[in-house]
Scaffold this motif. Structure first.
Motif, PDB file in Angstrom:
ATOM      1  N   PHE A  62      -1.231   6.104  -2.534  1.00  0.00           N
ATOM      2  CA  PHE A  62      -2.672   5.852  -2.698  1.00  0.00           C
ATOM      3  C   PHE A  62      -3.416   6.425  -1.482  1.00  0.00           C
ATOM      4  CE2 PHE A  62      -0.669   2.358  -5.109  1.00  0.00           C
ATOM      5  CZ  PHE A  62      -1.255   2.568  -6.356  1.00  0.00           C
ATOM      6  N   ASN A 118      -6.293   7.684  -1.112  1.00  0.00           N
ATOM      7  CA  ASN A 118      -7.745   7.482  -1.041  1.00  0.00           C
ATOM      8  C   ASN A 118      -8.148   6.013  -1.131  1.00  0.00           C
ATOM      9  OD1 ASN A 118      -8.205  10.345  -0.980  1.00  0.00           O
ATOM     10  ND2 ASN A 118      -7.838  10.371  -3.204  1.00  0.00           N
ATOM     11  N   ASP A 119      -7.150   5.122  -1.068  1.00  0.00           N
ATOM     12  CA  ASP A 119      -7.480   3.689  -1.201  1.00  0.00           C
ATOM     13  C   ASP A 119      -6.568   2.903  -0.259  1.00  0.00           C
ATOM     14  OD1 ASP A 119      -7.804   0.988  -2.009  1.00  0.00           O
ATOM     15  OD2 ASP A 119      -8.431   1.647  -4.009  1.00  0.00           O
ATOM     16  N   GLU A 178      -9.638  -8.851   0.806  1.00  0.00           N
ATOM     17  CA  GLU A 178      -9.456  -7.505   0.252  1.00  0.00           C
ATOM     18  C   GLU A 178      -9.049  -7.568  -1.213  1.00  0.00           C
ATOM     19  OE1 GLU A 178      -8.148  -4.812   4.100  1.00  0.00           O
ATOM     20  OE2 GLU A 178      -6.652  -6.178   3.208  1.00  0.00           O
ATOM     21  N   HIS A 201     -11.183  -6.266  -4.613  1.00  0.00           N
ATOM     22  CA  HIS A 201     -10.587  -5.099  -5.271  1.00  0.00           C
ATOM     23  C   HIS A 201     -10.286  -5.429  -6.732  1.00  0.00           C
ATOM     24  CE1 HIS A 201      -8.451  -1.387  -5.763  1.00  0.00           C
ATOM     25  NE2 HIS A 201      -8.720  -1.055  -4.511  1.00  0.00           N
TER      26      HIS A 201
END
Length: 452
Positions: free
Chosen positions: A378, A380-381, A426, A430
């Motif tokens: 992942f 980009n995350d 978080e 999410h």
């Protein structure tokens, strides 16, 4: 007149009966013949009840007659004989007489071997094991270890994989005592340990296959393993100094070199120079799994991982032992992991687990791969990248379940990555994550986990 004739006939018959009387020890028969046969049977009937009730004083004179005159009459002569003589030893104060009784006790066992050594339930090796056990008990530190070792070595060599487990255990004990007396005996002690360990492994395997109870054999195996580990004979440095010159002297002796390779590989000393040299000589003539593994170690030292993997694959193909195959595949997995080739590394770790489902280290290695891949899965995350640690922790937990010896390392890995899992805030923010719910980690990992 008629009465006189009858009395004379009776006297003559008694004389004839006595003339044909012979002891069993002389005729090789169970009871002997004539009056001696009757005497044997009578004394058996007299000593047995006393012995059964532990009244050895009253049993002794009758037992002595049977023991000396008809030793093949019954196994009870020896069953109770060792108890009677042990009772005499425990009550004897005179050192000279006590030593004589100890010798007699050993003689009782020896006679049992002669007359009942082929017994289906309690054969020669069983008898010798109990003889050795009694000898150690009565002699203690003054035991003649060469004598003890000789008795046990003979029956273990003779019986092999079907040898009585106690005899095998006591052989290693006697061999260790000889090594402690004479450091030059170390190589033989190592050989005796290896032979005994192989016998136990075969017995455990056969017992499990037949559904028999192998608990005692497993305990004996653990005992000699622990003994060997603390003996001072098992360290690789010692084995290197011992076997390096012998390998060179026997470089054309394939049988000897194969034995050395098997020994050193079993003891996890497959990175020492003696192992690699023996591997080189063997592989040219008669390639084996052990020789291939040795050449792989040399290739690793030379940083030639491609060649090392080739040799390890060859070792796995040649190996017949599932545990050794698992080690070969795990070694390949480690090499690929060090090159960041995680996908192929996992393939070989899983192959290792096919042959050894309890290979905790393989699960730990897979978990480490997963953790190392988190950001690439992942990129980009950052929160989802942290979520990958859940699937890594799954593997560490699995390692603990299947292999208690891996628990310490697995717990260390869990302690490293658990603090980096997504926080409650978080997870709340999410949309793809929910605590306690399943989550699929994609990419090359492609596994489901549960969000912690």
């Amino acid at each position: 007149m008629k009465i006189k004739v009858l009395l004379m006939a009776f006297a003559i018959s008694i004389g004839v009966f006595e003339a044909y009387a012979q002891k069993g020890v002389d005729t090789g028969t169970q009871f002997g013949s004539g009056a001696d046969s009757i005497r044997c049977i009578e004394n058996i009937s007299l000593f047995t009840p006393y012995a059964r009730s532990n009244n050895y004083a009253d049993a002794l004179p009758y037992w002595q007659v049977v023991y000396e005159e008809c030793p093949a009459a019954t196994r009870d002569i020896y069953l109770y004989g060792v108890r009677i003589v042990n009772w005499q030893i425990s009550n004897e104060q005179d050192p000279t007489r006590k030593e004589e009784l100890i010798n007699k006790l050993m003689e009782v066992y020896d006679k049992r071997v002669i007359y009942f050594g082929n017994d289906a339930r309690y054969p020669k090796d069983w008898i010798v094991a109990r003889k050795a056990q009694d000898y150690i008990a009565v002699k203690g530190e003054s035991a003649d270890n060469k004598l003890l070792y000789g008795w046990l070595k003979e029956v273990v060599d003779e019986k092999g994989e079907v040898c009585d487990p106690l005899a095998v255990n006591l052989l290693v004990f006697a061999s260790l005592r000889r090594m402690l007396e004479d450091p030059d005996f170390k190589e033989q002690y190592i050989a005796d340990y290896m032979t005994s360990a192989a016998i136990y492994e075969a017995q455990i395997k056969d017992g499990e296959a037949s559904g028999s109870d192998v608990e005692n054999v497993v305990a004996y195996k653990q005992a000699i393993d622990n003994q060997f580990a603390t003996s001072g004979a098992a360290d690789c440095e010692t084995l290197q100094s011992m076997y390096a010159p012998k390998v060179e002297e026997n470089k054309d002796n394939m049988e000897y070199l194969k034995e050395v390779l098997t020994l050193l590989r079993r003891l996890r000393c497959n990175e020492i120079d003696a192992y690699i040299a023996a591997s080189r000589y063997v592989h040219v003539n008669e390639p084996t799994a052990a020789s291939a593994a040795g050449l792989a170690r040399q290739a690793i030292k030379d940083d030639n991982y491609t060649l090392a993997i080739q040799y390890l694959e060859e070792a796995a193909d040649l190996d017949e032992d599932p545990m050794s195959k698992a080690d070969d595949y795990y070694a390949i997995s480690q090499l690929l992991y060090s090159q960041n080739n995680y996908s192929r590394s996992r393939q070989y770790a899983l192959r290792a687990l096919e042959f050894n489902p309890n290979y905790g280290k393989a699960y730990i290695l897979i978990g480490q791969m997963y953790a190392a891949s988190a950001r690439s899965i992942f990129p980009n995350d950052a929160v989802l990248a942290k979520a990958v640690y859940n699937v890594a922790i799954d593997k560490f937990e699995r390692a603990k379940q299947v292999d208690p010896e891996s628990a310490s390392e697995a717990n260390s890995q869990i302690a490293t990555y658990r603090p980096h899992l997504p926080s409650t805030e978080e997870i709340f923010m999410h949309p793809d994550l929910e605590k306690g719910k399943a989550f699929t980690v994609g990419g090359w990992i492609n596994e489901r986990t549960t969000i912690r």
